[in-house]
Design a protein around this motif. Sequence first.
Motif, PDB file in Angstrom:
ATOM      1  N   LEU A 189      -7.909  13.112   8.140  1.00 21.29           N
ATOM      2  CA  LEU A 189      -8.904  13.935   8.621  1.00 21.29           C
ATOM      3  C   LEU A 189     -10.133  13.304   8.341  1.00 21.29           C
ATOM      4  O   LEU A 189     -10.463  13.857   6.721  1.00 21.29           O
ATOM      5  N   PRO A 190     -11.645  13.380   8.181  1.00 19.97           N
ATOM      6  CA  PRO A 190     -12.175  12.982   7.845  1.00 19.97           C
ATOM      7  C   PRO A 190     -13.095  14.830   7.750  1.00 19.97           C
ATOM      8  O   PRO A 190     -13.107  15.286   8.048  1.00 19.97           O
ATOM      9  N   PRO A 191     -13.742  13.973   6.685  1.00 16.30           N
ATOM     10  CA  PRO A 191     -14.709  15.401   5.966  1.00 16.30           C
ATOM     11  C   PRO A 191     -15.581  15.922   7.125  1.00 16.30           C
ATOM     12  O   PRO A 191     -15.878  15.587   7.583  1.00 16.30           O
ATOM     13  N   LEU A 192     -16.128  17.401   7.333  1.00 12.85           N
ATOM     14  CA  LEU A 192     -16.506  17.427   8.437  1.00 12.85           C
ATOM     15  C   LEU A 192     -17.419  17.924   7.924  1.00 12.85           C
ATOM     16  O   LEU A 192     -18.142  19.365   7.263  1.00 12.85           O
ATOM     17  N   SER A 193     -18.324  17.399   7.331  1.00 14.36           N
ATOM     18  CA  SER A 193     -20.081  17.085   6.776  1.00 14.36           C
ATOM     19  C   SER A 193     -20.765  16.237   8.106  1.00 14.36           C
ATOM     20  O   SER A 193     -20.605  15.237   8.287  1.00 14.36           O
ATOM     21  N   GLY A 194     -21.972  16.588   7.999  1.00 13.45           N
ATOM     22  CA  GLY A 194     -22.522  15.277   9.132  1.00 13.45           C
ATOM     23  C   GLY A 194     -22.986  13.906   8.556  1.00 13.45           C
ATOM     24  O   GLY A 194     -22.750  13.164   8.944  1.00 13.45           O
ATOM     25  N   ALA A 195     -22.847  14.107   6.950  1.00 11.67           N
ATOM     26  CA  ALA A 195     -22.781  12.611   6.269  1.00 11.67           C
ATOM     27  C   ALA A 195     -21.940  11.970   6.437  1.00 11.67           C
ATOM     28  O   ALA A 195     -21.502  10.569   7.504  1.00 11.67           O
TER      29      ALA A 195
END
Length: 254
Positions: free
Chosen positions: A114-120
Amino acid sequence: MNAATLLTRLYPPPVRDRWGDDISHEVSASGIRSWPDTLAGAARLWLHPGDWPETFAGQTRRVLTVALFALTAATGLLLRSAEPSTTLTADIRHPATSLWLVPLLLGIVLAAPLPPLSGAALRNLAADALRTLAAPTAAVVALCLTAWSGIAEHLTGFAGTAAVTYYWLTLGFVALRLCVLVARISRTATLPTTRRLSTALLHIGTALALAASQNLLAAVRTALRPGSLTETLALGFLAATAISVGHDLRQQRA
């Protein structure tokens, strides 16, 4: 690349990182007589990830996450290589023959990093996906355009063989790059826990065992074909591998 280096690369990455030089030196010193034991040792370690050392936290889970998706890709290529079968379908109109897909898809979902839920992070993920999948996407587009044009139907001889070879190389290339993408995502994503990985592997192993059983039952009821038998044996081997690794992980957690 010499034989010792090639055989050493068959070992799981954590084992290579810790003892790769020693393994390569021992194989080089012992010569060809050590090759069977080296291959057997690599296979045994892949089936027992609980025995792996770790050079950094989460290394075992990262390697197994990529390996799980590689196993799934290998399953897809195996099923595509076999003759079209009514015993293994992905059709909602035939739920009984599609039942094996349920634990397979559940296992894939459980193992997904699961990738981090941030724009970057999401922008980086999109950039990685674009770089990794650009070439295979172009290859697939070229394949589809050739098929839609109708040219492939009229190719014979060397041209026909080249077209079939391109088809399979494209499928293999797509599978490889998808695994590379999973490997890149797993560097920064939240990896599945050992418990989730174990459960995912057991689900996938169960799915492949169901698929092998369906194939075997169909073969017993009809004329036994070499292609169907080979597919059944390959599915059974992949099922046994996934279940063995999942069981080893579960014991490690306990």
